[in-house]
Design a protein around this motif. Structure first.
Motif, PDB file in Angstrom:
ATOM      1  N   THR A  15      45.093  73.534  38.860  1.00  0.00           N
ATOM      2  CA  THR A  15      46.086  72.688  38.931  1.00  0.00           C
ATOM      3  C   THR A  15      46.879  73.046  40.282  1.00  0.00           C
ATOM      4  N   ALA A  16      48.320  72.904  40.418  1.00  0.00           N
ATOM      5  CA  ALA A  16      48.847  73.362  41.823  1.00  0.00           C
ATOM      6  C   ALA A  16      50.015  74.144  41.370  1.00  0.00           C
ATOM      7  N   ASP A  17      50.663  74.637  42.382  1.00  0.00           N
ATOM      8  CA  ASP A  17      52.059  75.340  42.158  1.00  0.00           C
ATOM      9  C   ASP A  17      53.349  74.324  42.671  1.00  0.00           C
ATOM     10  N   HIS A  18      52.825  73.519  43.381  1.00  0.00           N
ATOM     11  CA  HIS A  18      53.927  72.293  43.622  1.00  0.00           C
ATOM     12  C   HIS A  18      53.230  71.329  44.608  1.00  0.00           C
ATOM     13  N   GLY A  19      53.918  70.144  44.957  1.00  0.00           N
ATOM     14  CA  GLY A  19      53.280  69.326  45.926  1.00  0.00           C
ATOM     15  C   GLY A  19      53.762  69.591  47.472  1.00  0.00           C
ATOM     16  N   ALA A  20      54.193  68.298  47.928  1.00  0.00           N
ATOM     17  CA  ALA A  20      54.668  68.366  49.394  1.00  0.00           C
ATOM     18  C   ALA A  20      55.198  67.093  49.718  1.00  0.00           C
ATOM     19  N   VAL A  21      56.032  66.981  50.593  1.00  0.00           N
ATOM     20  CA  VAL A  21      56.638  65.701  51.167  1.00  0.00           C
ATOM     21  C   VAL A  21      56.086  65.266  52.321  1.00  0.00           C
ATOM     22  N   HIS A  22      55.665  64.063  52.602  1.00  0.00           N
ATOM     23  CA  HIS A  22      55.137  63.433  53.823  1.00  0.00           C
ATOM     24  C   HIS A  22      56.398  64.143  54.923  1.00  0.00           C
ATOM     25  N   ILE A  61      34.805  63.018  62.447  1.00  0.00           N
ATOM     26  CA  ILE A  61      36.169  62.788  62.478  1.00  0.00           C
ATOM     27  C   ILE A  61      36.543  61.506  62.286  1.00  0.00           C
ATOM     28  N   ASP A  62      35.628  60.503  62.927  1.00  0.00           N
ATOM     29  CA  ASP A  62      35.936  58.995  62.722  1.00  0.00           C
ATOM     30  C   ASP A  62      35.877  58.570  61.070  1.00  0.00           C
ATOM     31  N   THR A  63      35.051  59.437  60.328  1.00  0.00           N
ATOM     32  CA  THR A  63      34.843  59.045  58.770  1.00  0.00           C
ATOM     33  C   THR A  63      36.083  59.553  58.101  1.00  0.00           C
ATOM     34  N   TYR A  64      37.088  60.277  58.678  1.00  0.00           N
ATOM     35  CA  TYR A  64      38.226  60.770  58.024  1.00  0.00           C
ATOM     36  C   TYR A  64      39.184  59.581  58.152  1.00  0.00           C
ATOM     37  N   VAL A  65      39.293  58.471  57.498  1.00  0.00           N
ATOM     38  CA  VAL A  65      39.997  57.338  57.282  1.00  0.00           C
ATOM     39  C   VAL A  65      41.129  57.448  56.393  1.00  0.00           C
ATOM     40  N   GLU A  66      41.013  58.390  55.585  1.00  0.00           N
ATOM     41  CA  GLU A  66      42.048  58.711  54.552  1.00  0.00           C
ATOM     42  C   GLU A  66      43.219  59.253  55.138  1.00  0.00           C
ATOM     43  N   GLN A 120      52.830  62.971  66.784  1.00  0.00           N
ATOM     44  CA  GLN A 120      54.043  63.948  67.184  1.00  0.00           C
ATOM     45  C   GLN A 120      54.396  64.404  65.758  1.00  0.00           C
ATOM     46  N   PHE A 121      53.632  64.419  64.728  1.00  0.00           N
ATOM     47  CA  PHE A 121      54.261  65.101  63.345  1.00  0.00           C
ATOM     48  C   PHE A 121      53.653  66.346  62.980  1.00  0.00           C
ATOM     49  N   GLU A 122      52.942  66.931  63.773  1.00  0.00           N
ATOM     50  CA  GLU A 122      52.167  68.158  63.368  1.00  0.00           C
ATOM     51  C   GLU A 122      52.530  69.276  64.193  1.00  0.00           C
ATOM     52  N   GLY A 123      52.573  70.645  63.634  1.00  0.00           N
ATOM     53  CA  GLY A 123      52.691  71.683  64.305  1.00  0.00           C
ATOM     54  C   GLY A 123      51.572  72.328  65.031  1.00  0.00           C
ATOM     55  N   LYS A 124      51.555  73.057  65.870  1.00  0.00           N
ATOM     56  CA  LYS A 124      50.325  73.595  66.688  1.00  0.00           C
ATOM     57  C   LYS A 124      50.114  75.282  66.420  1.00  0.00           C
ATOM     58  N   TYR A 125      49.137  75.758  66.515  1.00  0.00           N
ATOM     59  CA  TYR A 125      48.951  77.176  66.644  1.00  0.00           C
ATOM     60  C   TYR A 125      49.348  77.461  68.150  1.00  0.00           C
ATOM     61  N   MET A 126      50.126  78.597  68.276  1.00  0.00           N
ATOM     62  CA  MET A 126      50.310  79.164  69.332  1.00  0.00           C
ATOM     63  C   MET A 126      49.130  79.388  70.335  1.00  0.00           C
ATOM     64  N   GLY A 127      49.289  78.734  71.607  1.00  0.00           N
ATOM     65  CA  GLY A 127      48.201  79.057  72.518  1.00  0.00           C
ATOM     66  C   GLY A 127      47.476  77.599  72.597  1.00  0.00           C
ATOM     67  N   LYS A 128      47.528  76.738  71.800  1.00  0.00           N
ATOM     68  CA  LYS A 128      46.844  75.479  72.128  1.00  0.00           C
ATOM     69  C   LYS A 128      47.934  74.331  72.109  1.00  0.00           C
ATOM     70  N   ASN A 137      49.942  64.117  56.011  1.00  0.00           N
ATOM     71  CA  ASN A 137      48.918  63.025  56.349  1.00  0.00           C
ATOM     72  C   ASN A 137      48.012  63.435  57.387  1.00  0.00           C
ATOM     73  N   SER A 138      47.521  64.693  57.745  1.00  0.00           N
ATOM     74  CA  SER A 138      46.959  65.162  58.729  1.00  0.00           C
ATOM     75  C   SER A 138      45.252  65.030  58.554  1.00  0.00           C
ATOM     76  N   LYS A 139      44.600  65.035  59.603  1.00  0.00           N
ATOM     77  CA  LYS A 139      43.082  65.215  59.595  1.00  0.00           C
ATOM     78  C   LYS A 139      42.747  66.637  59.144  1.00  0.00           C
ATOM     79  N   GLU A 140      43.720  67.495  59.388  1.00  0.00           N
ATOM     80  CA  GLU A 140      43.510  69.119  59.059  1.00  0.00           C
ATOM     81  C   GLU A 140      43.497  69.185  57.535  1.00  0.00           C
ATOM     82  N   ILE A 141      44.615  68.616  56.998  1.00  0.00           N
ATOM     83  CA  ILE A 141      44.574  68.854  55.454  1.00  0.00           C
ATOM     84  C   ILE A 141      43.424  67.777  54.980  1.00  0.00           C
ATOM     85  N   GLU A 142      43.201  66.998  55.422  1.00  0.00           N
ATOM     86  CA  GLU A 142      41.795  66.109  54.837  1.00  0.00           C
ATOM     87  C   GLU A 142      40.459  67.009  55.063  1.00  0.00           C
TER      88      GLU A 142
END
Length: 547
Positions: free
Chosen positions: A351-358, A224-229, A236-244, A315-320
């Protein structure tokens, strides 16, 4: 006499070479066209994660094919249903009629879903919620045109975790469209629109418990330390799975399954894309796609990128990690195409169907204008204003998708001219904080806009299905939770999407010339030498195609 002989000799010299020329080939038909849509993929994911990608996925498409770097959606709203329909019909919601994922049907007086169809039933599931077909889409897709051109001999199969991502691209005449039913089932299903029983290869895949194999620990593929992008793993900007308790790696999907709608948790993880790739590869064999010289179509939408983006944000590690893993899934998918169809015998576009906002709360934390819009309070305020001004109840029938629908029956009874109500509401709304622009039905029907957000709204506006007033929010202002990303606007973060072509008939290269989503279907149609989709408004990207 000498002159006569000389003239005859010249004519003979011209005549012989002309007849000896080889016949000109006017189209290059691959055995298989694969149309890939990556749900919620911003263009900058290609550049941001480029060094993390291997050589066989995204980079293969870029290095061996053509990269349109300045590709955009040319309409609003930028949602999944309209996006998939626009990619494959070669036009916008103005013509194909898919104006949102869900919209208000002013004739039926109810909200409808873009792929719902009460006339069919699910196949492979007993759920009443899986009654789906492409009937609400008004125009043909490029896959439909290929079916017509080949006298229905060319097959079309659509695949996606999301039903709309499988159904709309494949078109009206598809041999099959398959989507993933999660919950407590974990199966790929279809509907009676296509067939009354799942084919044997789908049954075999479902029986293999391949979906269950992805109920495992999701950790980063690399350190995970190599995920510098991307940003920090805990914020505080990410949602969570229920139960975690935290939105941090690792995630034990098997342990979290029961609190997150069963198999649906796979959809909201990187493994949903892997499962989609597995099923797409199985479809190539099961349907014998690309096995002869008659062109087949396979449409594949990778939906999990959208679920992950909505939950964790741009901007999440999860999306990377999701994109690093998707790159590997693409590599093995292309490797399978090489082996099963033949390298150089198929054509792919992505291609994509749309992008996304930060995440707006993140943007605000770094002093970039952004915000959250209270939709319920806004709607209540509009209805109160209309009632106080016109002294009549229920002039507003529905407010949804940033559109206001009038009750024309009550307008007529009250003797109120619709244009007067339009103007009053538009003036009132423009005084509201966080509202940037307002457009009325009269403006959109009587004025032709060629630039700016007005032109995008007009191309997304369907006279019969859309509302009477359209509201545009300030940049990076959304009606959403304060964690995770969303989309829907006509701004660059939502409209700038990748467009890559590679394979048979495709040039190598790139361009920064502006292209638009509706250009894709006409370009593929030109490659195949078939009629364009019947509502197509896009242009052929001739610089993409080999001469």
């Amino acid at each position: 006499m000498i002159k006569k002989i000389f003239l005859i000799t010249l004519l003979a010299m011209c005549y012989i070479p002309c007849n000896s020329q080889e016949e000109v080939t006017i189209n290059s038909s691959p055995k298989l066209v694969v149309g890939i849509v990556v749900d919620q993929m911003r263009y900058d994911y290609l550049t941001r994660f480029y060094t993390q990608f291997g050589n066989g996925g995204f980079k293969r498409m870029i290095n061996e094919g053509f990269n349109c770097k300045n590709n955009h959606f040319n309409y609003v709203p930028t949602y999944t249903g309209p996006g998939h329909a626009s990619v494959f019909t070669g036009t916008t919601p103005q013509n194909h009629g898919v104006i949102s994922n869900n919209w208000y049907d002013k004739f039926g007086k109810a909200m409808v879903y873009c792929a719902s169809d009460s006339l069919v039933k699910a196949v492979g599931s007993d759920s009443e919620k899986e009654r789906m077909s492409p009937r609400r889409m008004k125009t043909t897709t490029v896959a439909d045109q290929n079916r017509l051109h080949t006298q229905l001999k060319g097959k079309t199969i659509g695949i996606a975790i999301k039903d709309r991502g499988a159904i709309l691209p494949a078109g009206h005449s598809a041999n099959g469209a398959y989507w993933f039913r999660g919950k407590d089932e974990g199966k790929w299903i279809t509907s009676t629109y296509y067939r009354n029983e799942l084919p044997d290869w789908v049954k075999k895949f479902n029986d293999s418990d391949q979906a269950e194999s992805y109920l495992k620990v999701w950790n980063t593929l690399r350190d995970i330390d190599t995920y510098v992008e991307s940003g920090s793993d805990q914020n505080q900007f990410e949602g969570k799975y229920m139960g975690k308790e935290t939105a941090t790696f690792p995630y034990d999907l098997a342990k979290l399954k029961d609190q997150n709608y069963g198999f649906d948790i796979i959809k909201a993880s990187a493994f949903g894309n892997s499962l989609t790739a597995d099923f797409a590869i199985a479809a190539i064999d099961g349907e014998q796609l690309g096995s002869d010289k008659i062109t087949d179509f396979l449409t594949v939408s990778f939906s999990s990128t959208d679920y992950v983006g909505h939950k964790f944000g741009v901007n999440s590690k999860e999306i990377e990690d999701t994109y690093i893993r998707l790159d590997k899934d693409l590599e093995r998918f292309f490797t399978a195409l090489d082996a099963k169809v033949g390298k150089g015998e198929y054509t792919v576009f992505l291609t994509a169907d749309h992008g996304a906002v930060h995440v707006p709360s993140y943007l605000k934390s770094v002093k970039i204008p952004a915000g959250y819009f209270d939709r319920d309070a806004f709607e209540a305020k509009i209805k109160t204003f209309v009632k106080d001004k016109f002294k009549v109840d229920d002039l507003i029938e529905n407010i949804s998708n940033h559109q206001i629908f009038f009750n024309y029956e009550n307008l007529k009874k009250s003797g109120i001219i619709p244009q007067k109500l339009e103007q009053s509401i538009a003036h009132f709304i423009l005084q509201e904080d966080q509202v940037d622009k307002v457009f009325t039905r009269s403006q959109l029907q009587n004025t032709e806009y060629s630039i700016g957000i007005a032109a995008l709204i007009q191309k997304g506006y369907n006279q019969k299905r859309s509302g009477d007033v359209v509201v545009v929010m300030d940049p990076a202002t959304i009606s959403y939770s304060k964690t995770g990303s969303t989309h829907g606007s006509g701004l660059m973060y939502d409209t700038h999407a990748p467009l890559l072509f590679f394979g048979k008939g495709i040039q190598k290269g790139s361009t920064t010339q502006k292209t638009s989503i509706p250009d894709i279907a006409p370009t593929i149609s030109a490659l195949l030498g078939i009629t364009f989709p019947n509502g197509a408004t896009g242009d052929v990207l001739s610089f993409v195609l080999e001469e």
